[in-house]
Design an enzyme around this catalytic site. Sequence first.
Site, short mmCIF file in Angstrom:
data_model
loop_
_atom_site.label_atom_id
_atom_site.label_comp_id
_atom_site.label_asym_id
_atom_site.label_seq_id
_atom_site.Cartn_x
_atom_site.Cartn_y
_atom_site.Cartn_z
N HIS A 1 0.81 -1.23 0.00
CA HIS A 1 0.00 0.00 0.00
C HIS A 1 0.83 1.27 0.00
O HIS A 1 0.30 2.36 -0.18
CB HIS A 1 -0.95 -0.01 1.21
N ASP B 1 3.54 9.51 -0.97
CA ASP B 1 2.36 8.77 -0.57
C ASP B 1 2.13 7.66 -1.59
O ASP B 1 2.17 7.92 -2.79
CB ASP B 1 1.15 9.72 -0.56
C1 GDG Z 1 -1.87 3.98 3.20
C2 GDG Z 1 -0.89 4.67 2.24
C3 GDG Z 1 -2.62 4.51 0.46
C4 GDG Z 1 -8.65 10.03 7.76
N1 GDG Z 1 -9.11 10.77 8.76
C5 GDG Z 1 -10.28 10.26 9.14
C6 GDG Z 1 -10.55 9.17 8.33
N2 GDG Z 1 -9.52 9.04 7.49
C7 GDG Z 1 -9.41 8.02 6.45
C8 GDG Z 1 -9.52 8.63 5.09
C9 GDG Z 1 -8.82 7.59 4.23
C10 GDG Z 1 -7.79 7.01 5.17
O1 GDG Z 1 -8.13 7.41 6.47
C11 GDG Z 1 -6.41 7.55 4.86
O2 GDG Z 1 -5.96 6.95 3.70
P1 GDG Z 1 -4.77 7.53 2.85
O3 GDG Z 1 -4.74 6.80 1.56
O4 GDG Z 1 -4.96 8.97 2.66
O5 GDG Z 1 -3.44 7.33 3.68
P2 GDG Z 1 -2.78 6.20 4.65
O6 GDG Z 1 -3.55 6.01 5.89
O7 GDG Z 1 -1.38 6.66 4.83
O8 GDG Z 1 -2.82 4.85 3.83
C12 GDG Z 1 -1.66 5.43 1.19
C13 GDG Z 1 -3.46 3.72 1.44
O9 GDG Z 1 -2.65 3.06 2.41
C14 GDG Z 1 -4.31 2.67 0.74
O10 GDG Z 1 -3.53 1.81 -0.02
O11 GDG Z 1 -3.48 5.31 -0.33
O12 GDG Z 1 -0.77 6.00 0.27
O13 GDG Z 1 -0.03 5.54 2.96
O14 GDG Z 1 -9.70 6.58 3.84
O15 GDG Z 1 -10.85 8.80 4.80
N3 GDG Z 1 -11.66 8.45 8.44
C15 GDG Z 1 -12.55 8.81 9.39
N4 GDG Z 1 -12.33 9.84 10.23
C16 GDG Z 1 -11.23 10.58 10.15
O16 GDG Z 1 -11.03 11.50 10.94
N5 GDG Z 1 -13.69 8.12 9.50
#
Ligand code: GDG
Length: 730
Positions: free
Chosen positions: A145, A352
Amino acid sequence: MRRVSGKPTLAPSAGGLVAGLGPIHQAGDALWVGSLGGSLGSRHQEQLAKNKLIDVPLRRETARRHYEGFSNGVLWPLFHYFLESTQFDPQDYEAYRDVNAQFADIVASHARPGDRIWVHDYHLMLLPSMLRERLSDVAIGFFLHIPFPSSEVFRVLPVKQEILEGLLGADLIGVHTHAYVRHLSTSYRRFLALDQERDAIEWQGRRCYIRPFPLGVDAVGLSRRARSKTAERRLAAWRRRVGDRAVILGVDRLDYSKGIPVRLRAYRRLLAKHPEWRRKVQFLQLAVPTRGGISKYRDLKRTVEGIVGEINGEFADLGDNPVQYMHRSVSPEELGALYRLADVAVVTPLRDGMNLVAKEFVASRQDDTGVLVLSEFAGASTELGEALVVNPFDTDGTVAAIDRALRMGSKEMKRRMSALRRRVGEHDARHWADEFIEALDAFSARPGVSMPADDERWQRKCVEAFGAARRPLVVLSYDGTLREFEEDPSQAEPDTALLGLVRRLAEVPGAELVFLSGRDRGSLIRWLGDLPVHLVSEHGFFLRLRGHSEWEDMVPGLDRSWLPLVEEAMESFVARTPGSFIERKQAGISWHYRSAEPAHGLRQARELAHHLTEYFANRALHVLQGQFVIEVKSQAVDKGSAFRIMSRRLPDADFVLAAGDDRSDEDTFRASPAGAWSIKIGPGLTSARYRLESPERFRALLTAALDAREGIAAPEQDSARASKISPFPH
Ligand code: GDG
């Protein structure tokens, strides 16, 4: 696991992974294996089991070293290019290996033949091979990921070879983007000397494919959630609060890879450079707490709070703070409301893997308003081209993009957002999971390469077929096929017995015998030149037909302008690698390092192969990493095309036998007709239909075939032993 009113409670987590895998988990009889980083009470265990979830119980200290130590103290920073934050501790790695092994034990205890196992992320990079050791007849997929970094960064990892080998137990490795595929493949070439042979890496008798599968979001669910009653209520409350100011939104886990400080600095510069925006914009930063046990994360929290304080101190006006900073997580509905509230979403990670926030923002904008400012270092930028793509390290550029986003007219906004929304909707999380599973099924069952057995049944049939043939065509490689390798290749001349065998074969009435060799013309002439055979040298560059003294060019007009350039590069490696030397042929060139100091020679060889592959990428060359040799030749010349030419020139064969031992012979096997007796000599994956363990066994087969054809009976056996003894030695 969450604490609700102080009590530990199990609840599903949000995010793209759950959205993608959730339906698969719920629909089929899939098990989800994970760890909560400790050991659970039996009530929770049962609750998990009811939901087809299995917890891997871990000792707390082991779990800490695995999660905070190696996974998030080494792999996470390194893979996100934060080299100076990478703190390698061998004990953490021990724990990492231990946790992977515990997962392997538990998964293996539940797995049944024919199952698919899908391993997720950098916490479990050793698991695919550990599973493969325990299970042979399952399909194993792995998905990373986070980014896979450039090989130049990955080489910093002290245990890089083990990590690379750990993944190779998978049939399919998925990553988010083509760049990560390239980086991973390059690391295999540089650090394990494994090339993608055609389209996969061959390892321990199996093939491992590396492909991009960009993860999407649950677009329908997000859009629905953003319009739910709760979201509407929260949106109205937020709107009252921000009034008519434009909202700039940031949503991230509070992680240093997300670039929150540089984003805030860009915002500060926007307010300084464009005073007209003061009191007209509101920056909302939601920073979800994460990995609080690691000091770097605690430092980041302080840094961010400091910058927020500075900006508010500098630009606040009568209780109206230009930055609203929330260090907590919010409900999915509240998040939906924030996505709808924003005029501009600023998603500017320094690195990212994908970034789902960018896609979630898009999916929540059903009215096609809003502008996405997106970092070029997020995997998502390879798909979301209609965003305003910025380099977060270029503060002025980021400021200009935010300014442009704030001023963007509704027509342009709509054009960009509707295109983004269509794409995010089509390539959603479900689509990602389906594509991965489909590819896993195809790759784990892919025919064409196999490990055929060395057994007697087919050899008897082959002998019979040869005996009945009127026009047999026999195509042979020399070294490693008909004759064992020599330490010094110039010593591999045939002895009298071998020459006798070749002559017998060549003199079978109606037979055509072709030597298809990687050697140059000189040694073929010296060793086989007096026999009634056809000689093809340099993998299919020169041909000398039986009875002719002249060589002909099999690939007239071949571009050889690259030869001096490759030679120049090789010469510089000779200068730096005592004991190594260059072998020059007409259509190819090789660098041998058999006599160099072994570790230095190997390092130099991998570097040379890497350099030539990258530097001559547009020259259609093959760079082959062989045993103590790097060989470069034109892609236009291979044994497969030579085989086809020879088949045309020697038509009407009613029996075709093609034997070879190395990678170049695979082209011959693939080019040979369906009914051909294609025989791989030695171990390894092959497209050949049959296998013999050694040149000795191959010579025995030829001898038996000639004896049978010439009516010479196998040596008299006494009747008691006759049924057990075969002419084929074991
Ligand atoms: C890893 C990789 C890759 C955030 N704040 C809240 C909340 N979130 C959710 C978002 C989103 C998730 O968390 C974050 O996903 P990201 O993709 O932005 O980043 P990582 O956590 O670093 O994820 C990344 C991912 O894996 C998938 O393969 O895209 O590059 O680093 O879904 O919505 N959700 C809630 N409350 C919050 O305050 N409910």
